[in-house]
Design an enzyme around this catalytic site. Structure first.
Site, PDB file in Angstrom:
ATOM      1  N   HIS A 147      -7.031  -3.733   2.037  1.00  0.00           N
ATOM      2  CA  HIS A 147      -7.553  -3.910   0.688  1.00  0.00           C
ATOM      3  C   HIS A 147      -9.063  -4.078   0.780  1.00  0.00           C
ATOM      4  CE1 HIS A 147      -5.852  -5.149  -3.468  1.00  0.00           C
ATOM      5  NE2 HIS A 147      -5.651  -3.891  -3.233  1.00  0.00           N
ATOM      6  N   HIS A 202      -5.122   7.974  -1.274  1.00  0.00           N
ATOM      7  CA  HIS A 202      -4.377   6.736  -1.102  1.00  0.00           C
ATOM      8  C   HIS A 202      -2.868   6.996  -1.121  1.00  0.00           C
ATOM      9  CE1 HIS A 202      -4.274   2.275  -1.454  1.00  0.00           C
ATOM     10  NE2 HIS A 202      -3.049   2.542  -1.831  1.00  0.00           N
TER      11      HIS A 202
END
Lengths: 278, 1003
Positions: free
Chosen positions: B293, B220
């Protein structure tokens, strides 16, 4: 001198910027102040010619739309707001600002002849005297509640001024106003038929939802976008200086904002009238 | 003593959505369901004060009533009560507590809940099913059949506790066990690098250090895959090697390289910050960022999407810009998926969609940001792993974003308090979802608090204008460990964790350091500016805490009550990660999977049966095909979703999601005029391109096609094709499988070629990998989002037909490109040729833009999914006007015919009768999804001037006209193909997929 307009900002207010722009275009001199700045007592409401409570989600509307700001108004600014209203200067509440004025009991307002409960009608034998300055919240007979379709909606609607409204300064608005609504709790409701009759009889209805020809929406969705009683989009107090409405005339002040690409039915007329009467 | 307050509506309203969803669960016995709100106070203030509290704050005197006893439920009424777990953000509880103080009630802990009263002959097992599948999400809530016991605060565990992890003598399997058990998501190479570092240092790591390394080195945060060296093998459909390439990082070689190749003078920042920045006008710049998300939204749809918006808005704040508009692109599983077939451990796609849509709307609406552009796609591939792309654009005065903290500056945290929420989000998003993820990673999910974020927006704008900070960054994945670690990379920092404002006591140092609690930013503040910052923060109700200072020794020092709990050189933290080497293989799909001869004979026809009437009743019934495509969930109107987003706030939305007299026609892109810039005529455009179906057919074609789609959408409303910047968002499966990575490589190659051909630099991007559920990847999905300048806002164009008598032109050539098309998906066909990049697309877009600027274009609409047929229908629906179209005027690429059997050298063209031949050509013409095409409406008096703007070699065909009749008529030669009433098309397009929220009420 341009009339000065105090635009209040509570945490979560968000349509203050375009409300200020609308006031400017209408010839006013707007100033945006956070409630905390007003509480610091450097500024007083009385120093302004007009007061505007704009749209948004004050405190996230976490306990119901406008409820927490209404409490602020009554606990921190009770004397100031009532003195301002009593002075006859114009007050305009839009969307969340309208919800705040209703939930704080300022609109339609009992002090000046609006419908409210008598002592007998208060729950659990409370009295207006005992509830003190919070009394106006608990005794109100009108409200803005969850949209009939149960969700937030954004769409353009047509509004018509009630020509006989106690707010005579709305008189120049002979044309319909075309502007968006954007709310989840804009459904205007009354305690009972008597409250509605009283609003009508005392000319406290300021705006109604209509179709594009000016015919009553008649409760038809989406012309009446939220299920409001008697197509009521906005109301005023008996003196006429306080007006609140759910739709957003500040989002249609020049022609290019109009999705139908027409030059008329701008919301600017309302702001011109507001500044003119200030 | 605890008090329980229940607030109910005066008129019992039943919740239709719950009944409908119960039926979908197989519970038909439920007759009614009413909902009331619950509030719990830890201390009883007495009846009088309770009465005041209810009257003034909790119950509306006109529509509601409140009581503060446990009400016995009526006979035959079942009760389910749901409440948030301790520590979950609960804005209502916070506001109630503040309101109590304002009224003068004694302060005490408060919490909230929801009560459902259910009428009907339902069993206990069914009640549990309803609670678990519909009313309660165990990730953030708990429930009870009957009155619930409120849980105040959070359990207190030992704080200040720091553990040493024995790493230096660990064997490989132990290293992997440590990585797995601590959710570090580090592989063996990476664990070796850490172990070797500590062997050299002569000590063991603390848990704070190990967690910091794992966050900083997570996929990430550092995009390991996009930086890896890749051995790429490209094979043809038969497995023969076309080429072998060594790729020096996807990001460098394709994405950044494309930006370097086209770098226009109006590009001000790409890839270096939280968002990309381009010039808007003489004074202002525009910032744009899109984030995903996905994993949080799979587990807690509302909270996941809610905080997705919150996160991308903070990315915009992270470049000192004022957020001014949002976008959202959503990919869900089929909404009618049978409950019985749903794999365990995942929420139903309908529940995911309802929660995500509500979460997106809630955050954007409450921040006062118009949500103006997006897309919603439905595909079985997203069943266990939905995609939620949240975008945000912002405005900043040029040159006002400071990026250089100085030695001695203070490290200051702003905004929300820190709790145990969202811990391990960065590493969690770098792992695959399984049916157990919900149980192990629950803490990775957060609930948003948009009003706190709104305060941050106001504060940052004011602090920026007064130059109160020298650097700023969003506190997102990895929490402080990642934001402060990144900010201090050049200088080094010294941090005291006990200065962090906590939501509740009991957090251990590493939890404070890693918490991903929402609505937080970190800034660097010169000590002399701190007092003024605190003054402004108090005005906007924003919490400020000073955590430490920038030291200049390039060391990350973290203390807890003065004791050092982490001490790492920034050099190792940021540069110690070994670069990955990966293998990738891409094998071309077989175009010949789809043979027209097979398809025709597969439909049961012999050459004797081709009569005009048999063709009409067959697959060549264009009316039925067009209506079916209009009804397809990915094409059908999204009005019921989009209306729940405020797209008007800030008063600058000039082209909105809807257009036309009925204000329900779809538009191609949003046009926005930022507040504060009305003195000039420039506006800006937001658009997007996405097509995962194409990716399954040909990922390279997907990349060039979605770049074309984003660009032509922007151009269609009036964007200058030479002022378009794009963002890339990749959502992919597990890249350690060579086939997944191979398709990703092909997509990146398409990105480079597309961006260079269109002259559109990538200015920012994000990759979300490991989107798999129980080992099955999502369809590799590339979203291209575009931000562009529309000079002369008065010239912008919408897609609805404007006036009868106007001419309709089709710009761009039509090719036989049905591979990956919506038509093939509808017919269940595979193979075929995917749309390629059109020849010289910029020339036609520039010419079209010139015509729009010249005021020669009445309406314009791009051709995308469903091709010409769907685009025509949408223009008719939007304008409530008909059109007459002649298909023979279409400009069709020569090779369309070569695909057809009667043109192949070895085929016997006599075997197919001419009416079938023309039917096949018409099918391609109506539904092919070739790129570079737009429909343009031009007034007859402007036709000459319009045509003169296009060079002879640009494909421009006059294909019909707008008519004052309520139908779309399509002819081919003498033959009428369709004559569809607008009402019928509107019904198909808007009627079938009616999205309804769970909380729909009927009074």
């Amino acid at each position: 001198m341009k009339p000065s307009v105090l635009i209040l900002h509570a945490s979560g207010t968000n349509r203050d910027g375009e409300a200020a722009r609308a006031c400017e275009l209408a010839g006013g001199a707007p100033e945006i102040l956070h409630l905390n700045q007003l509480r610091e007592k450097r500024e007083r409401m009385a120093g302004y010619d007009a007061l505007l409570l704009p749209g948004g989600f004050s405190y996230g509307d976490a306990l119901g739309a406008g409820v927490r700001w209404a409490l602020d108004l009554q606990t921190y600014f009770h004397d100031q707001i009532h003195a301002f209203v009593d002075s006859g200067k114009p007050v305009l509440g839009i969307c969340n600002g309208f919800q705040v004025l209703v939930k704080a009991g300022v609109l339609p307002g009992q002090r000046n002849g609006g419908p409210g409960m008598t002592n007998d009608e208060l729950p659990n034998g409370e009295s207006l005297a005992r509830t003190g300055m919070l009394g106006e919240i608990g005794t109100r007979r009108v409200t803005l509640t969850e949209n009939a379709q149960g969700r937030f909606e954004c769409r353009w609607v047509h509004l018509q001024v009630n020509p006989g409204a106690a707010a005579g300064w709305l008189g120049p608005l002979d044309e319909l106003i075309f502007c968006p609504v954007a709310h989840g709790e804009g459904n205007f409701q009354v305690k009972d038929q008597a409250a509605l009759d009283e609003l009508t009889a005392r000319n406290l209805v300021a705006f109604r939802y209509v179709d594009d020809n000016g015919n009553p929406a008649g409760g038809r969705y989406p012309l009446n976008p939220n299920g409001s009683a008697a197509d009521i989009a906005g109301i005023c107090n008996a003196r006429g200086n306080v007006v609140g409405l759910m739709p957003h005339p500040e989002d249609h002040v020049i022609a290019i904002q109009n999705p139908l690409r027409r030059a008329d039915r701008s919301g600017l007329a309302l702001f011109r009238a507001f500044i003119h009467t200030a | 003593m605890t008090v329980r307050i229940e607030v109910r509506g005066a008129h019992a309203a039943t919740t239709r959505g719950i009944l409908r969803n119960a039926i979908a669960l197989g519970i038909n016995e439920l007759r009614a369901c009413t909902v009331s709100r619950l509030y719990f106070l830890e201390e009883n203030p007495g009846a009088e004060l309770l009465q005041q509290l209810c009257t003034f704050l909790l119950a509306d005197p006109v529509t509601e009533s409140a009581s503060w006893d446990v009400r016995p439920s009526d006979k035959g009424v079942h009760v389910i009560e749901v409440a948030p777990r301790p520590g979950v953000t609960d804005v209502a509880a916070r506001e109630l507590r503040r309101g109590m103080q304002e009224i003068g009630l004694p302060d005490c802990d408060v919490t909230t809940g929801t009560r459902y009263e259910l009428t009907g002959d339902v069993t206990d097992a069914q009640l549990h099913l309803l609670a678990e599948k519909l009313l309660c999400n165990a990730t953030i809530q708990h429930f009870r059949i009957g009155p619930i016991f409120p849980q105040f605060g959070a359990e207190v565990v030992g704080s200040g506790l720091v553990e040493e992890v024995s790493l230096t003598r660990a064997m490989d399997d132990e290293l992997l066990t440590i990585s797995r058990e601590r959710l570090l998501s580090l592989d063996l190479h990476e664990m070796h690098a850490i172990r070797d570092f500590y062997i050299d240092a002569g000590r063991e790591p603390t848990d704070v250090e190990l967690e910091t390394l794992a966050q900083t080195w997570s996929e990430h945060c550092v995009h390991k895959t996009f930086r890896a060296r890749i051995n790429f093998t490209h094979e043809d459909a038969d497995g023969a090697v076309i080429s072998r390439t060594e790729i020096d990082g996807l990001l460098n070689q394709y994405i950044r390289a494309a930006t370097e190749a086209v770098y226009p003078e109006w590009l001000h920042s790409a890839f270096v910050d939280d968002a990309g920045i381009i010039a808007f006008d003489e004074r202002y710049d525009l910032a744009f960022k899109v984030e995903t998300h996905n994993h949080p939204s799979a587990l807690e749809p509302f909270g996941g999407a809610n905080t997705g918006v919150g996160g991308v808005v903070r990315d915009i704040l992270g470049v000192s810009a004022r957020p001014i508009a949002c976008t959202d692109v959503l990919c869900f599983g089929p909404q009618d998926f049978p409950h019985a077939e749903l794999p365990p451990g995942i929420l139903h796609p309908r529940r995911i969609a309802e929660g995500v849509v509500a979460g997106v709307g809630d955050y954007g609406n409450k921040l006062g940001l118009p949500t103006v552009n997006g897309a919603v796609l439905y595909d079985a591939g997203y069943l266990g792993n939905p995609l939620v792309f949240c975008g945000c654009a912002g405005l900043l005065p040029r040159g006002t974003h400071p990026t250089a903290a100085q030695v001695g500056d203070l490290v200051v945290a702003l905004g929300g308090r820190t709790g145990r929420d969202g811990i391990h989000g960065a590493t969690f998003s770098s792992a695959e979802l399984t049916h157990e993820t919900g149980e192990t990673a629950g803490s990775a999910v957060q609930i948003g608090d948009p009003i706190t974020e709104k305060g941050l927006i106001e504060l940052i704008e004011a602090a920026r204008d007064e130059q109160l900070y020298t650097a700023i960054t969003d506190c997102g994945a990895g929490g402080f460990s990642s934001s402060i670690g990144e900010m201090g990379e050049e200088l080094g920092v010294d941090i005291e964790l006990t200065n962090v404002t906590l939501k509740y006591p009991g957090l251990t140092p590493w939890e404070i350091w890693l918490s991903e609690a929402q609505e937080r930013l970190v800034i660097a503040v010169p000590p002399a500016r701190l007092a003024r910052l605190q003054e402004l923060a108090a005005r906007w109700d924003v919490d400020v805490s000073v955590l430490g200072r920038f030291t200049g020794d390039r060391q990350l020092v973290v203390r807890y009550a003065d004791r050092i709990v982490a001490d790492l050189p920034m050099g190792f933290l940021h540069d110690g990660l070994p670069r990955r080497k990966m293998e990738a293989v891409y094998t071309e799909k077989k175009i010949e999977d789809w043979k027209i001869e097979d398809w025709v004979s597969g439909n049961g026809w012999s050459d004797k049966t081709f009569t005009p009437s048999s063709l009409q009743s067959s697959i060549f019934n264009y009316e039925n095909l067009l209506l079916a495509l209009l009804r397809h969930p990915s094409i059908a109107s999204k009005e019921s979703i989009v209306r729940t987003y405020d797209h008007e706030v800030r008063g600058g939305t000039l082209v909105r999601p809807f257009t036309g007299p009925g204000m329900d026609g779809p538009t191609d892109a949003a046009v926005l005029k930022p507040l504060g810039t009305w003195e000039h005529d420039d506006a800006f455009v937001l658009s997007n391109g996405i097509n995962p179906r194409l990716g399954l057919c040909d990922p390279y074609a997907m990349a060039v096609s979605v770049i074309d789609e984003a660009v032509r959408n922007a151009v269609a409303v009036g964007a200058d094709p030479d002022r378009i910047a794009i963002l890339d968002n990749f959502c992919w499966g597990n890249p350690t499988y060579p086939d997944r990575l191979g398709a990703l490589v092909r997509t990146c190659q398409g990105c480079y070629d597309g961006a260079v051909a269109y002259g559109t630099p990538f200015i920012s991007g994000k990759d979300s990998l490991y989107n798999e559920f129980n080992g099955k990847p999502i369809p590799g999905t590339l979203l291209i989002s575009a931000i562009a300048i529309a000079p002369e806002m008065s010239k912008v164009v919408t897609s609805d037909l404007k006036a009868p008598g106007n001419r309709l032109y089709l710009l761009g050539e039509t090719r036989a490109e049905l591979g990956g098309s919506l038509l093939f998906a509808h017919l269940g066909l595979e193979g075929g040729i995917a749309p390629a990049m059109p020849a010289d697309p910029l020339t036609r877009y520039r010419a079209l833009h010139g015509a729009i600027r010249g005021g020669l274009v009445q309406s314009c609409h791009d051709l995308s999914e469903g091709g010409l047929g769907v685009a025509l229908a949408e223009m008719c629906i939007g304008g409530r006007l008909g059109a007459e179209i002649e298909m023979e005027r279409l400009i069709i690429e020569d090779w369309i015919y070569k695909l057809l059997p009667w043109h192949k050298e070895d085929a016997d063209s006599e075997s197919l009768p001419p009416n079938l031949q023309s039917s096949i050509v018409n099918l391609f013409s109506l539904f092919s999804e070739s790129n570079g095409r737009l429909l343009v409406e031009v007034a007859p008096e402007d036709a000459d001037a319009f045509e003169q703007r296009f060079e002879d070699d640009v494909a421009l065909a006059l294909i019909g006209k707008v008519v004052d009749a309520p139908y779309l008529s399509i002819r081919s030669g003498g033959q009428a193909l369709t004559q569809l009433p607008i009402e019928t098309m509107l019904g198909a397009w808007s009627g079938e997929i009616q999205w309804r929220g769970q909380h729909d009420r009927e009074s």
